[in-house]
Write a protein that holds these residues in place. Structure first.
Motif, short mmCIF file in Angstrom:
data_model
loop_
_atom_site.label_atom_id
_atom_site.label_comp_id
_atom_site.label_asym_id
_atom_site.label_seq_id
_atom_site.Cartn_x
_atom_site.Cartn_y
_atom_site.Cartn_z
N LEU A 30 27.62 22.89 165.09
CA LEU A 30 28.35 24.00 164.49
C LEU A 30 27.82 24.36 163.10
CD1 LEU A 30 32.04 23.25 165.61
CD2 LEU A 30 30.69 25.26 166.21
N ARG A 87 24.38 24.63 168.85
CA ARG A 87 23.68 25.43 167.85
C ARG A 87 23.20 26.76 168.44
NH1 ARG A 87 18.31 26.08 166.93
NH2 ARG A 87 17.69 26.74 164.84
N ILE A 137 35.19 29.11 162.10
CA ILE A 137 34.57 28.22 163.10
C ILE A 137 35.61 27.74 164.11
CG2 ILE A 137 33.54 25.93 163.39
CD1 ILE A 137 31.90 26.44 160.90
N TYR A 166 25.88 27.76 162.30
CA TYR A 166 26.65 28.73 161.51
C TYR A 166 26.04 28.96 160.14
CZ TYR A 166 30.63 31.28 159.70
OH TYR A 166 31.44 32.25 159.18
N PHE A 167 25.68 27.86 159.47
CA PHE A 167 25.17 28.00 158.10
C PHE A 167 23.66 28.16 158.04
CE2 PHE A 167 29.14 25.51 157.53
CZ PHE A 167 29.84 26.46 156.82
N ARG A 182 35.06 37.51 158.65
CA ARG A 182 34.52 37.18 157.35
C ARG A 182 34.93 38.23 156.32
NH1 ARG A 182 28.44 36.16 157.88
NH2 ARG A 182 29.18 34.76 159.50
N ILE A 211 33.02 38.26 164.35
CA ILE A 211 32.84 37.21 163.35
C ILE A 211 32.71 37.86 161.97
CG2 ILE A 211 31.34 35.33 162.59
CD1 ILE A 211 32.52 34.57 165.17
N ARG A 236 26.90 34.42 166.12
CA ARG A 236 27.12 34.43 164.68
C ARG A 236 27.14 35.84 164.11
NH1 ARG A 236 23.03 31.27 160.81
NH2 ARG A 236 21.68 32.92 161.58
N VAL A 256 26.12 29.08 168.97
CA VAL A 256 26.63 29.64 167.72
C VAL A 256 25.69 30.74 167.21
CG1 VAL A 256 27.16 29.14 165.31
CG2 VAL A 256 27.85 27.54 167.09
N PRO A 286 35.14 29.77 156.09
CA PRO A 286 34.23 29.35 157.18
C PRO A 286 34.90 28.41 158.19
CG PRO A 286 33.10 29.25 155.08
CD PRO A 286 34.51 29.63 154.77
N VAL A 334 34.73 30.78 166.50
CA VAL A 334 33.45 30.34 167.07
C VAL A 334 33.69 29.39 168.24
CG1 VAL A 334 31.31 29.10 166.61
CG2 VAL A 334 32.21 30.67 164.90
N ASP A 345 20.57 23.15 158.93
CA ASP A 345 19.97 23.39 160.23
C ASP A 345 18.66 22.63 160.36
OD1 ASP A 345 19.62 24.51 162.70
OD2 ASP A 345 18.64 26.30 161.93
#
Lengths: 301, 307
Positions: free
Chosen positions: A120, A180, A206, A124-125, A196, A192, A187, A183, A202, A210, A130
């Protein structure tokens, strides 16, 4: 395992007309019509039921030896025969059923939760999180997963619990990659972005937006993964690295029966059949679920 | 093409470094004095212990120990086995041929059976033949390999007496283990070949070829298979790793010699230098095979070369 992940459905993004009226009922109807999902779930349900019975009541004591009745052929007294210690094989299979299911359940729960925890934030980030997560996963994937599990058992020591741990850890990369990728697929979608823009944190995005939308492929992988985990777990017990004598774990039963296989065909046939049917039911269910939950395949023949 | 090969080769280096680090440091997690990994059960005095510690560099910081480990491994020194009292590399070398023979034979079976069944199923989708082949494939991914092996033993050795049950030497002792090991991989290859070929057969260039008047068989083998087999090639590399790992189980079932049985013996005997050496060796082979598959992939599919 890994090659399967590639064929897994992407998260649902479009509007599905069949779901518009009553989503739950429409899904249930499609589920009942999908032969593979239906047959798999009925068979697996039956196995779970037998396992529940098996932990409370078996026709004979699964551990106690009964030498006078050793190597009885399958028949009325011993449905599936008795082993070289006179123990009733049917009772042992019943008593061991929950162990196989536990191997699947515990290792896959471990893998799914780790996969979510790592996948996640990675998806996401993005960025260095990652990078870091995926490099570690790539490293784990550079071992064949059974070899990885063997290595973990070598460090932790042979036991049924360590086998669950090892199988779980060895399959973390597949789940992390799937989470991953899922997502990443959603994303940038408007809902989403809207969440935001409305100022949601976040963590809230999520958990509320998500996760529900990546569940479908995750459920499919977890179902197929449970089948795989049961197979690997039984294999490790067969090698003497998991459940130990006289535990009626199916793989361990086969390992013991191997030494006496000349004395009766039923010693090796039934424990393996039990594993095979359990894994088969989960694979059927998983294949069926994939067809059901994958919007791209839904209308294909 | 040259730069692509170079890039892939260079990319394999950090993976190999990562593997060696993972193997080295995770075995440091094993509780107990690392010295016992050298002395085994032998009882030694304190002075002797200190001398050995110094000699094996156990007083050095961990990263120095790791670098020494890698340096020795590159030169083919993987330490000494506690059980067999001889270099790990010698043990591996002695057991390797039997395992290579087994995995190669299993791969041949997996490819022949897997491709054959997959093509048959895709040519006549939803027919009885398709149903049958896909049921066999389902059994291949669901049946535990060690049980399939035991069933073959039961039928062909104990009941019919056609094949010897155990041992390593000779072709007749290779058939059953290779068939057992290849069965699972054949199932995966068959399923993938079928779905990949079905997808390709729906493409427009296939319709064009058919419209030109080419026979169906020609279209399948000349035009469709070429593209359908691209994903299959990737799987073959991954399956090779699974076959190597699967050999661990199969060699135990048939009491065959090989790397797999060596690893199980090492784990059960807490022979950590041997465990470490075998895992490092097998993982490195796996990385190299997948590298070769990646390279051949570029050869088959020009899109990858130029991407």
């Amino acid at each position: 395992m890994r090659e399967r992940a590639a064929a897994l459905p992407m998260p649902r993004t479009g509007v599905d007309s069949a779901l518009a009226a009553n989503p739950a009922r429409a899904l249930l109807r499609r589920f009942m019509r999908n032969r593979s999902a239906f047959a798999g779930s009925v068979l697996f349900g039956l196995i779970v039921l037998l396992a529940l019975v098996g932990t409370r009541a078996t026709p004979y004591d699964p551990i106690q030896m009964d030498i006078p009745n050793r190597l009885a052929e399958p028949g009325l007294a011993h449905l599936l025969g008795s082993d070289h210690y006179g123990r009733d094989i049917f009772s042992r299979l019943l008593a061991g059923a929950h162990l196989s299911l536990l191997i699947g359940l515990i290792s896959v729960s471990l893998a799914v939760s780790s996969g979510l925890l790592l996948g996640l934030p990675a998806g996401y980030f993005g960025g260095w999180v990652d990078m870091l997560v995926m490099r570690v996963m790539d490293l784990m994937l550079s071992f064949p997963s059974v070899l990885l599990a063997l290595g973990i058992v070598a460090i932790a020591g042979p036991s049924l619990f360590n086998v669950m741990l090892a199988v779980g850890i060895a399959s973390v990369p597949s789940y992390t990659r799937l989470v991953r990728a899922s997502v990443l697929g959603i994303r940038g979608l408007p809902y989403i972005e809207a969440a935001r823009a409305l100022g949601s944190a976040p963590l809230r995005i999520i958990t509320r937006h998500v996760i529900p939308n990546i569940l479908a492929p995750l459920i499919v992988l977890a179902t197929l993964g449970t089948a795989g985990a049961i197979l690997t777990g039984a294999a490790l017990s067969f090698l003497g690295l998991g459940a130990q004598q006289p535990t009626p774990e199916w793989g361990a039963m086969l390992s013991e029966a191997r030494n006496y296989m000349r004395l009766g065909w039923w010693l090796t046939v039934f424990p393996g059949l039990a594993i095979a049917i359990t894994v088969l039911s989960l694979n059927q269910l998983g294949d069926g679920l994939r067809d059901l939950l994958d919007p791209y395949m839904r209308n294909s023949p | 093409m040259g730069t692509y090969i170079l890039k892939r080769l260079l990319a394999a280096i950090p993976i190999l470094i990562g593997i060696s680090a993972l193997v080295f440091f995770s075995l440091k997690l094993v509780p107990g004095d690392p010295l016992s990994a050298i002395t085994g059960d032998a009882v030694i005095g304190k002075e002797e212990a200190d001398r050995l510690r110094e000699q094996y560099g156990l007083n050095d910081p961990l990263h120095i120990q790791y670098l020494n480990f890698v340096g020795r491994a590159i030169q083919g020194d993987l330490g000494r086995s506690l059980q067999f009292k001889r270099p790990v590399i010698d043990e591996i070398r002695a057991q390797l041929p039997a395992t290579l023979q087994l995995t190669a034979a299993a791969m041949v079976i997996a490819l022949t059976v897997g491709l054959g069944l997959g093509i048959l199923a895709a040519i006549r989708p939803h027919s009885l033949l398709d149903g049958l082949t896909m049921s066999i494939a389902m059994a291949g991914v669901s049946f535990p390999s060690f049980w399939v092996g035991l069933m073959l033993l039961l039928i062909f050795s104990l009941a019919l007496g056609w094949l010897p049950a155990t041992g390593t030497e000779g072709f007749e002792r290779l058939i059953m283990p290779a068939a057992t090991l290849g069965f699972g991989a054949a199932a995966i290859i068959a399923r993938l070949t079928r779905s990949s070929l079905l997808e390709v057969l729906q493409q427009q260039y296939i319709v064009t070829a058919r419209a030109k008047g080419l026979s169906f068989v020609k279209v399948v083998f000349r035009h469709a298979l070429r593209n359908a087999l691209i994903p299959v090639v990737t799987i073959v590399g991954l399956q090779f790793g699974n076959l190597l790992a699967g050999a661990v189980v199969i060699e135990t079932v048939f009491s065959r010699q090989g790397i797999g049985r060596l690893l199980v013996t090492a784990i059960l005997g807490r022979d950590f230098p041997l465990v470490q050496g075998v895992i490092l060796f097998v993982a490195s082979v796996y990385v190299i095979v997948n590298l070769l598959v990646d390279l051949s992939y570029a050869l088959i599919d020009p899109r990858i070369r130029y991407a």
